[in-house]
Design an enzyme around this catalytic site. Structure first.
Site, PDB file in Angstrom:
ATOM      1  N   ARG A  84     -13.765  -6.797 -10.914  1.00  0.00           N
ATOM      2  CA  ARG A  84     -13.882  -6.148  -9.598  1.00  0.00           C
ATOM      3  C   ARG A  84     -14.690  -4.849  -9.691  1.00  0.00           C
ATOM      4  NH1 ARG A  84      -8.284  -6.464  -6.455  1.00  0.00           N
ATOM      5  NH2 ARG A  84      -9.672  -5.871  -4.752  1.00  0.00           N
ATOM      6  N   SER A 128       0.831  -1.213   0.000  1.00  0.00           N
ATOM      7  CA  SER A 128       0.000   0.000   0.000  1.00  0.00           C
ATOM      8  C   SER A 128       0.862   1.258   0.000  1.00  0.00           C
ATOM      9  CB  SER A 128      -0.889   0.018   1.248  1.00  0.00           C
ATOM     10  OG  SER A 128      -1.800  -1.045   1.213  1.00  0.00           O
ATOM     11  N   ASP A 152      -6.763  -8.150   4.529  1.00  0.00           N
ATOM     12  CA  ASP A 152      -5.951  -8.991   3.631  1.00  0.00           C
ATOM     13  C   ASP A 152      -5.390 -10.227   4.339  1.00  0.00           C
ATOM     14  OD1 ASP A 152      -6.406  -7.307   1.524  1.00  0.00           O
ATOM     15  OD2 ASP A 152      -4.555  -6.168   1.791  1.00  0.00           O
ATOM     16  N   GLY A 161      -5.829  -3.786  -7.788  1.00  0.00           N
ATOM     17  CA  GLY A 161      -6.999  -2.999  -7.404  1.00  0.00           C
ATOM     18  C   GLY A 161      -6.584  -1.638  -6.861  1.00  0.00           C
ATOM     19  N   LYS A 170     -12.290  -9.336  -3.648  1.00  0.00           N
ATOM     20  CA  LYS A 170     -10.831  -9.173  -3.718  1.00  0.00           C
ATOM     21  C   LYS A 170     -10.320  -9.889  -4.970  1.00  0.00           C
ATOM     22  CE  LYS A 170     -10.440  -6.727  -0.004  1.00  0.00           C
ATOM     23  NZ  LYS A 170     -10.065  -5.315  -0.128  1.00  0.00           N
ATOM     24  N   SER A 222     -13.315   1.140   3.051  1.00  0.00           N
ATOM     25  CA  SER A 222     -12.327   0.801   2.033  1.00  0.00           C
ATOM     26  C   SER A 222     -11.314   1.926   1.898  1.00  0.00           C
ATOM     27  CB  SER A 222     -13.027   0.560   0.688  1.00  0.00           C
ATOM     28  OG  SER A 222     -12.101   0.661  -0.366  1.00  0.00           O
ATOM     29  N   ARG A 276     -12.523 -14.533  -1.702  1.00  0.00           N
ATOM     30  CA  ARG A 276     -11.637 -15.191  -0.727  1.00  0.00           C
ATOM     31  C   ARG A 276     -12.391 -16.014   0.308  1.00  0.00           C
ATOM     32  NH1 ARG A 276      -7.049 -10.376  -0.350  1.00  0.00           N
ATOM     33  NH2 ARG A 276      -5.932 -11.090  -2.197  1.00  0.00           N
TER      34      ARG A 276
HETATM   35  C1  S3P Z   1      -5.528  -1.376   0.051  1.00  0.00           C
HETATM   36  C2  S3P Z   1      -6.734  -1.431   0.673  1.00  0.00           C
HETATM   37  C3  S3P Z   1      -7.478  -2.681   0.888  1.00  0.00           C
HETATM   38  C4  S3P Z   1      -6.620  -3.921   0.688  1.00  0.00           C
HETATM   39  C5  S3P Z   1      -5.740  -3.816  -0.502  1.00  0.00           C
HETATM   40  C6  S3P Z   1      -4.843  -2.599  -0.421  1.00  0.00           C
HETATM   41  C7  S3P Z   1      -4.879  -0.069  -0.138  1.00  0.00           C
HETATM   42  O1  S3P Z   1      -8.568  -2.713  -0.006  1.00  0.00           O
HETATM   43  O2  S3P Z   1      -7.437  -5.069   0.591  1.00  0.00           O
HETATM   44  O3  S3P Z   1      -4.923  -4.978  -0.612  1.00  0.00           O
HETATM   45  O4  S3P Z   1      -3.671  -0.025  -0.421  1.00  0.00           O
HETATM   46  O5  S3P Z   1      -5.570   0.949   0.014  1.00  0.00           O
HETATM   47  P1  S3P Z   1      -9.952  -1.986   0.384  1.00  0.00           P
HETATM   48  O6  S3P Z   1      -9.601  -0.702   0.968  1.00  0.00           O
HETATM   49  O7  S3P Z   1     -10.757  -1.848  -0.852  1.00  0.00           O
HETATM   50  O8  S3P Z   1     -10.588  -2.926   1.370  1.00  0.00           O
END
Ligand code: S3P
Length: 423
Positions: free
Chosen positions: A119, A20, A310, A91, A337, A163, A341
């Site tokens: 997604r 992230s 995660d 994503g 995801k 999120s 999952r």
């Molecule tokens: C992330 C947020 C999460 C996580 C993803 C990374 C990010 O998703 O599952 O692997 O870097 O902001 P969500 O915020 O959609 O749950």
């Protein structure tokens, strides 16, 4: 790939940089004035997709073993890409970039692999449109997404799901909006965007679960040291906790409180995890030591879910080895995801003889009986592959994993590290 049950895991490891934070370092470095030196960057496929997209918009990014150097072009310096921006399996790239692209003075189209195309993107399209963005998506919910130039204005937006990707997309669009942008979260999600914004001089206020951004004139580049990813450390925390006799230390792990749900839950299950060498850098960091211990079941739900979203697949593996029942609820987000999952883990744990039941918003695992060997499917999902590899270490007999190479999304060296520890 075949994985044999192993003896105790021992040693000291460093897992790769936080995914992230690595994405955000490139994105904000690109939009800043000045040069950003990023150390500890995750060289996983997802983060390389982010680099590729920004290079296509005229940003010079130099990648070496030592660091990633981003030559910022300023908030208004991105140039129109000559082709579609390809976000691969990521994503985070897709959602965060949609916020940035919504504010540009050029048209752009973004697309990703088959998984990304399934997604949901409507969740970002809706607030961005409320901000004035002109954005089109397949069936109004999926990639490819096309963004046309438009004038954005700030909004106050109550997130329907906790999120961080959605929150960050809105805040990034807020950089280009007239007036303040406020997002209100149902529960706190990872706050790396907010922290990095502050470090780059952006005015961000937090009031309970509401985050308000005042659009800045510009961002000032700062060097970024990315800590190791607690989501990658999670596989070794669980491996150390379930393989009898193990003791291992994971160095330099990012322990931002919005990410440490895995530590809370494992401790709650009876795991022996100690923290040492804690230091507060741009993000809090420490070393984590885990020793084998007998685990017992627990209940996981509510506000902790975004803090371990995660890690739930590998927590399900811990639950399979824990005495008694573990209930995971409020985790519907797991269905959207890289794979579904909940369905993936329930199907694969069942193959190994684990007593597990799928529910609407999670699963119930009745653990304690040692899983037997099985031939596992990964659903092209890196976190499912690594979670099942951890299960295999402590199973009764050998397991097979199809397409183990999917781990390259977030942890290219995963199997080597496992071998080095004795796996
Ligand atoms: C992330 C947020 C999460 C996580 C993803 C990374 C990010 O998703 O599952 O692997 O870097 O902001 P969500 O915020 O959609 O749950």
């Amino acid at each position: 790939m075949q994985i044999q049950p192993c003896g105790p895991l021992h040693g000291e490891i460093t897992v790769p940089g936080d995914k992230s934070i690595s994405h955000r370092a490139v994105m904000l470095g690109a939009l800043a004035n000045g040069t950003t030196h990023i150390t500890g960057f995750l060289m996983g496929e997802d983060c390389l997709s982010t680099i590729d997209c920004f290079r296509k918009m005229g940003v010079s990014i130099d990648v070496s073993d030592k660091e990633v150097v981003v030559e910022g072009v300023g908030l208004h310096g991105l140039t129109a890409p000559e082709c579609e921006l390809y976000t691969g399996n990521s994503g985070t790239t897709t959602r965060l970039l949609s916020g940035i692209l919504a504010g540009q003075s050029f048209t752009s189209t973004m697309n990703g692999d088959a998984t990304i195309q399934r997604r949901p993107m409507g969740r970002v399209m809706k607030p961005l449109r409320e901000m004035g963005a002109s954005i089109e998506g397949k069936d109004d919910n999926f990639c490819p997404l096309t963004m046309h130039p438009s004038e954005l204005h700030g909004i106050e937006y109550r997130l329907p799901v906790a999120s961080a990707q959605l929150k960050s997309a809105i805040l990034l669009a807020g950089l280009y909006a007239e007036g303040q942008t406020t997002v209100i979260e149902p529960a706190p999600s990872r706050d790396h965007t907010e922290r990095m914004f502050r470090a780059l001089g952006v005015e961000i206020e937090t009031n309970g679960n509401a985050i308000t951004l005042n659009p800045p004139e510009d961002l000032h580049a700062v060097d970024i040291a990315v800590p190791s990813d607690i989501s990658s450390a999670a596989y070794f925390l669980v491996a150390g906790a379930i393989v009898p006799g193990s003791e291992l230390t994971i160095k330099n792990v990012g322990v931002n409180p919005t990410r440490t749900g895995i530590i809370d839950v494992l401790r709650d299950m009876g795991a022996d995890i100690t923290e040492s060498n804690f230091r507060e850098e741009a993000e809090p960091v420490c070393d984590l030591t885990v020793r084998y211990s007998r685990l017992h079941g627990t209940e996981i739900g509510g506000a902790i879910i975004p803090r371990l979203i995660d890690e739930l697949p590998v927590i399900a593996v811990a639950a399979a080895f824990a005495e008694g029942e573990t209930v995971i609820r409020d985790a519907q987000e797991l269905k959207v995801k890289e794979s579904n999952r909940i369905a993936s883990m329930v199907a694969e744990l069942s193959k190994a003889g684990v007593d597990v039941e799928e529910t609407d918003d999670g699963m119930i695992v009745r653990g304690g009986a040692k899983p037997h060997g099985a031939s596992f499917e990964t659903y092209k999902d890196h976190r499912i592959a690594m979670s099942l590899a951890v299960l295999a270490l402590a199973a009764r007999s050998a397991c097979r994993i199809d397409e183990p190479e999917v781990v390259a999304i977030s942890y290219p060296d995963f199997f080597h590290t496992l071998e080095r520890l004795g796996g």
